[in-house]
Design a protein around this motif. Structure first.
Motif, PDB file in Angstrom:
ATOM      1  N   ILE A  91       0.885  -1.169   0.000  1.00 35.27           N
ATOM      2  CA  ILE A  91       0.000   0.000   0.000  1.00 35.27           C
ATOM      3  C   ILE A  91       0.916   1.209   0.000  1.00 35.27           C
ATOM      4  CG2 ILE A  91      -1.749   1.289   1.288  1.00 35.27           C
ATOM      5  CD1 ILE A  91      -2.575  -1.419   2.564  1.00 35.27           C
ATOM      6  N   ASP A  92       0.797   2.043  -1.029  1.00 39.54           N
ATOM      7  CA  ASP A  92       1.706   3.177  -1.188  1.00 39.54           C
ATOM      8  C   ASP A  92       1.043   4.516  -0.898  1.00 39.54           C
ATOM      9  OD1 ASP A  92       3.812   1.471  -1.897  1.00 39.54           O
ATOM     10  OD2 ASP A  92       3.158   1.443  -3.993  1.00 39.54           O
ATOM     11  N   GLN A  93       0.185   4.534   0.097  1.00 36.74           N
ATOM     12  CA  GLN A  93      -0.461   5.767   0.539  1.00 36.74           C
ATOM     13  C   GLN A  93      -0.812   5.614   2.007  1.00 36.74           C
ATOM     14  OE1 GLN A  93      -4.541   6.218  -1.035  1.00 36.74           O
ATOM     15  NE2 GLN A  93      -4.257   4.181  -1.901  1.00 36.74           N
ATOM     16  N   PRO A  94      -0.921   6.710   2.734  1.00 31.51           N
ATOM     17  CA  PRO A  94      -1.299   6.605   4.149  1.00 31.51           C
ATOM     18  C   PRO A  94      -2.651   5.909   4.307  1.00 31.51           C
ATOM     19  CG  PRO A  94      -0.551   8.823   3.631  1.00 31.51           C
ATOM     20  CD  PRO A  94      -0.695   8.091   2.323  1.00 31.51           C
ATOM     21  N   ILE A  95      -2.780   5.121   5.363  1.00 29.90           N
ATOM     22  CA  ILE A  95      -4.042   4.444   5.653  1.00 29.90           C
ATOM     23  C   ILE A  95      -4.735   5.240   6.750  1.00 29.90           C
ATOM     24  CG2 ILE A  95      -5.158   2.296   6.329  1.00 29.90           C
ATOM     25  CD1 ILE A  95      -2.490   0.882   5.606  1.00 29.90           C
ATOM     26  N   ARG A  96      -5.885   5.813   6.409  1.00 32.41           N
ATOM     27  CA  ARG A  96      -6.617   6.664   7.350  1.00 32.41           C
ATOM     28  C   ARG A  96      -8.030   6.116   7.514  1.00 32.41           C
ATOM     29  NH1 ARG A  96      -3.837  10.932   8.586  1.00 32.41           N
ATOM     30  NH2 ARG A  96      -5.554  12.334   9.064  1.00 32.41           N
ATOM     31  N   GLY A 107      -3.989  -0.734  -3.534  1.00 34.26           N
ATOM     32  CA  GLY A 107      -2.655  -1.293  -3.396  1.00 34.26           C
ATOM     33  C   GLY A 107      -2.447  -2.398  -4.403  1.00 34.26           C
ATOM     34  N   THR A 108      -1.420  -3.206  -4.171  1.00 29.68           N
ATOM     35  CA  THR A 108      -1.133  -4.331  -5.051  1.00 29.68           C
ATOM     36  C   THR A 108      -0.945  -5.597  -4.218  1.00 29.68           C
ATOM     37  OG1 THR A 108       1.247  -3.895  -5.019  1.00 29.68           O
ATOM     38  CG2 THR A 108      -0.021  -2.903  -6.826  1.00 29.68           C
ATOM     39  N   LEU A 109      -1.122  -6.719  -4.873  1.00 23.18           N
ATOM     40  CA  LEU A 109      -0.903  -8.033  -4.290  1.00 23.18           C
ATOM     41  C   LEU A 109      -0.173  -8.864  -5.333  1.00 23.18           C
ATOM     42  CD1 LEU A 109      -1.718  -9.954  -1.856  1.00 23.18           C
ATOM     43  CD2 LEU A 109      -3.515 -10.762  -3.384  1.00 23.18           C
ATOM     44  N   THR A 110       0.920  -9.498  -4.933  1.00 23.60           N
ATOM     45  CA  THR A 110       1.687 -10.339  -5.846  1.00 23.60           C
ATOM     46  C   THR A 110       1.718 -11.751  -5.275  1.00 23.60           C
ATOM     47  OG1 THR A 110       3.070  -8.438  -6.430  1.00 23.60           O
ATOM     48  CG2 THR A 110       3.889 -10.621  -7.043  1.00 23.60           C
ATOM     49  N   ARG A 111       1.171 -12.677  -6.032  1.00 17.92           N
ATOM     50  CA  ARG A 111       1.164 -14.076  -5.594  1.00 17.92           C
ATOM     51  C   ARG A 111       2.548 -14.676  -5.800  1.00 17.92           C
ATOM     52  NH1 ARG A 111      -4.143 -15.559  -4.726  1.00 17.92           N
ATOM     53  NH2 ARG A 111      -5.679 -14.266  -5.769  1.00 17.92           N
ATOM     54  N   ARG A 112       2.892 -15.630  -4.946  1.00 19.25           N
ATOM     55  CA  ARG A 112       4.173 -16.324  -5.052  1.00 19.25           C
ATOM     56  C   ARG A 112       3.942 -17.744  -5.542  1.00 19.25           C
ATOM     57  NH1 ARG A 112       5.492 -14.902   0.541  1.00 19.25           N
ATOM     58  NH2 ARG A 112       6.301 -12.802   0.493  1.00 19.25           N
ATOM     59  N   MET A 113       5.018 -18.297  -6.087  1.00 18.47           N
ATOM     60  CA  MET A 113       4.991 -19.685  -6.519  1.00 18.47           C
ATOM     61  C   MET A 113       6.010 -20.441  -5.676  1.00 18.47           C
ATOM     62  SD  MET A 113       5.375 -18.741 -10.487  1.00 18.47           S
ATOM     63  CE  MET A 113       4.338 -19.755 -11.477  1.00 18.47           C
ATOM     64  N   PRO A 126       2.206  -8.114 -10.199  1.00 16.11           N
ATOM     65  CA  PRO A 126       1.370  -7.480  -9.165  1.00 16.11           C
ATOM     66  C   PRO A 126      -0.056  -7.278  -9.687  1.00 16.11           C
ATOM     67  CG  PRO A 126       3.436  -6.298  -9.430  1.00 16.11           C
ATOM     68  CD  PRO A 126       3.353  -7.292 -10.554  1.00 16.11           C
ATOM     69  N   GLN A 127      -1.008  -7.510  -8.830  1.00 14.00           N
ATOM     70  CA  GLN A 127      -2.421  -7.375  -9.151  1.00 14.00           C
ATOM     71  C   GLN A 127      -2.968  -6.172  -8.386  1.00 14.00           C
ATOM     72  OE1 GLN A 127      -4.348 -10.971  -7.946  1.00 14.00           O
ATOM     73  NE2 GLN A 127      -6.382 -10.272  -8.495  1.00 14.00           N
ATOM     74  N   ASP A 128      -3.728  -5.314  -9.053  1.00 13.01           N
ATOM     75  CA  ASP A 128      -4.342  -4.167  -8.375  1.00 13.01           C
ATOM     76  C   ASP A 128      -5.484  -4.645  -7.489  1.00 13.01           C
ATOM     77  OD1 ASP A 128      -2.659  -2.311  -9.566  1.00 13.01           O
ATOM     78  OD2 ASP A 128      -3.985  -2.020 -11.279  1.00 13.01           O
ATOM     79  N   VAL A 129      -5.445  -4.197  -6.230  1.00 10.20           N
ATOM     80  CA  VAL A 129      -6.449  -4.616  -5.255  1.00 10.20           C
ATOM     81  C   VAL A 129      -6.889  -3.423  -4.417  1.00 10.20           C
ATOM     82  CG1 VAL A 129      -5.557  -6.975  -5.092  1.00 10.20           C
ATOM     83  CG2 VAL A 129      -4.733  -5.233  -3.490  1.00 10.20           C
TER      84      VAL A 129
END
Length: 170
Positions: A91-96, A107-113, A126-129
């Protein structure tokens, strides 16, 4: 939208009668000069009410480590990094939070293998979430939703200061 005229009447304060009579004046345009001269308290009340409707005055999520089952989250003033068993997030912004403790940030989510491919083209992207949820005291509920199709990618409960319990992909 807040009806400032109701707030004025409910508080027992007096507002400029011309302002109350003028139905063309939007209630959110109320300024300090429109309030009774000796009622500084009313100005403060109106200011707080207007700020709440515009999303101002929100509270930042407590910085530091948050942990839960299969999730760890490190919050800083600029966003957060997330760690899952088979994924990572950012997450590249403040969480308020709003007045009720709710939040929603992109934010983004990247799955691992388990075994990473040698070809960089085959690496997970990365997937936008959207990360949304609620904070009450030291407990956070977190929902992750795909921006591509609106599907849920997981729901978690985290506790501030708790060590994450994560089992990583093999």
């Amino acid at each position: 939208m807040i009806n400032v005229n109701s707030a004025v009447v409910a508080s027992g304060s007096q507002a400029n009668p011309a302002l109350l009579a003028d139905k063309k004046t939007p209630s959110t345009k109320l300024q300090a000069r429109d309030l009774h001269a000796n009622d500084a308290n009313m100005e403060s009340i109106v200011s707080r009410l207007l700020c709440q409707t515009k999303g101002h005055g929100n509270k930042s999520v407590k910085t530091g480590g948050w942990g839960g089952e299969q999730i760890g989250m490190t919050v800083n003033k600029n966003g957060a990094s997330l760690e899952f068993g088979c994924a990572s997030g950012s997450i590249d912004q403040p969480i308020r939070t709003n007045a009720k403790g709710n939040f929603s940030v992109d934010g983004t989510l990247t799955r691992r293998m388990g075994v990473m491919p040698a070809d960089p083209e085959l690496l997970p992207k990365p997937q936008d979430v959207t990360y949304s949820g609620n904070v009450k005291g030291n407990t956070m509920t977190l929902e992750i939703t795909s921006k591509a199709d609106g599907s849920s990618l997981g729901s978690y409960t985290l506790t501030y200061g708790q060590t994450p319990h994560i089992f990583y992909c093999a």
